[in-house]
Design a protein around this motif. Structure first.
Motif, short mmCIF file in Angstrom:
data_model
loop_
_atom_site.label_atom_id
_atom_site.label_comp_id
_atom_site.label_asym_id
_atom_site.label_seq_id
_atom_site.Cartn_x
_atom_site.Cartn_y
_atom_site.Cartn_z
N ASP A 40 0.84 -1.21 0.00
CA ASP A 40 0.00 0.00 0.00
C ASP A 40 0.87 1.25 0.00
O ASP A 40 0.63 2.19 -0.76
CB ASP A 40 -0.90 0.05 1.24
N ARG A 43 2.58 1.73 -3.36
CA ARG A 43 1.62 2.21 -4.37
C ARG A 43 1.35 3.70 -4.20
O ARG A 43 1.34 4.46 -5.18
CB ARG A 43 0.32 1.43 -4.30
N ILE A 44 1.12 4.14 -2.96
CA ILE A 44 0.85 5.55 -2.70
C ILE A 44 2.06 6.39 -3.11
O ILE A 44 1.93 7.43 -3.76
CB ILE A 44 0.47 5.78 -1.22
N TYR A 46 4.40 5.66 -5.26
CA TYR A 46 4.56 5.60 -6.71
C TYR A 46 3.62 6.59 -7.39
O TYR A 46 4.03 7.36 -8.27
CB TYR A 46 4.30 4.17 -7.19
N VAL A 47 2.36 6.59 -6.98
CA VAL A 47 1.39 7.50 -7.58
C VAL A 47 1.75 8.95 -7.25
O VAL A 47 1.66 9.83 -8.11
CB VAL A 47 -0.05 7.16 -7.12
N CYS A 84 -5.55 4.74 -4.12
CA CYS A 84 -4.37 4.12 -4.75
C CYS A 84 -3.71 3.06 -3.89
O CYS A 84 -2.70 2.47 -4.30
CB CYS A 84 -3.38 5.19 -5.17
N ARG A 85 -4.27 2.76 -2.74
CA ARG A 85 -3.81 1.61 -1.96
C ARG A 85 -4.20 0.32 -2.68
O ARG A 85 -3.63 -0.73 -2.44
CB ARG A 85 -4.42 1.64 -0.56
N LYS A 87 -4.66 -2.03 -6.12
CA LYS A 87 -3.89 -2.25 -7.35
C LYS A 87 -4.52 -1.58 -8.57
O LYS A 87 -3.82 -0.90 -9.33
CB LYS A 87 -3.72 -3.75 -7.60
N CYS A 90 -4.21 2.24 -8.42
CA CYS A 90 -2.81 2.60 -8.59
C CYS A 90 -2.46 2.55 -10.08
O CYS A 90 -1.89 3.51 -10.63
CB CYS A 90 -1.92 1.67 -7.79
N SER A 91 -2.80 1.47 -10.74
CA SER A 91 -2.52 1.33 -12.17
C SER A 91 -3.23 2.40 -12.98
O SER A 91 -2.66 2.96 -13.93
CB SER A 91 -2.97 -0.04 -12.66
N ILE A 94 -1.41 5.80 -12.56
CA ILE A 94 -0.14 5.81 -13.30
C ILE A 94 -0.41 5.93 -14.80
O ILE A 94 0.26 6.68 -15.51
CB ILE A 94 0.67 4.54 -12.97
#
Length: 130
Positions: A40, A43-44, A46-47, A84-85, A87, A90-91, A94
């Motif tokens: 999680d 992902r956060i 990364y975004v 965005c936690r 998948k 998040c995808s 991005i």
């Protein structure tokens, strides 16, 4: 040291989620606990990094942190930091930032863009699971 948290795993109302993230980052006496795991957090992060890079690259006037904390049509009213936690969200974030699409494009508009370019069947009603 061990402690327990009375966690609520029921779906959160988008309005409640947006209010919960309006915190003073320098005040350690506000907020509530949130159960997250390593993926999680990655992902956060990364975004957040992708959003910041895109906002700088495209010269967008909005603060990326404001985008991360504000309710978004892209995530059915949830703020990106909460959505965005997961998948799929998040995808999706991005993808939207990487392609330079409108930062709050609705899933319906995104599906239309994909359909116009032959990337999605026109009659597809699957939507994006957030």
């Amino acid at each position: 040291m061990a402690f327990t948290i009375d966690a609520n795993f029921e779906p959160v109302d988008p309005a409640e989620s947006a209010v919960a993230w309006q915190l003073d980052p320098l005040d350690d006496q506000t907020g509530d606990y949130l159960v997250v795991d390593h993926v999680d957090l990655v992902r956060i992060a990364y975004v957040a990094a992708e959003a910041a890079a895109r906002f700088q690259r495209d010269g967008l006037g909005q603060d990326p942190m404001d985008w991360m904390l504000s309710p978004s049509d892209l995530f059915n009213g949830h703020p990106p930091i909460a959505a965005c936690r997961r998948k799929n969200a998040c995808s999706l974030a991005i993808l939207v930032h990487g392609l330079g699409l409108p930062k709050d494009i609705s899933p319906t508009e995104l599906n239309a863009v994909f359909a116009e370019n032959g990337l999605l069947e026109v009659d597809s009603d699957a939507g994006w699971q957030i």
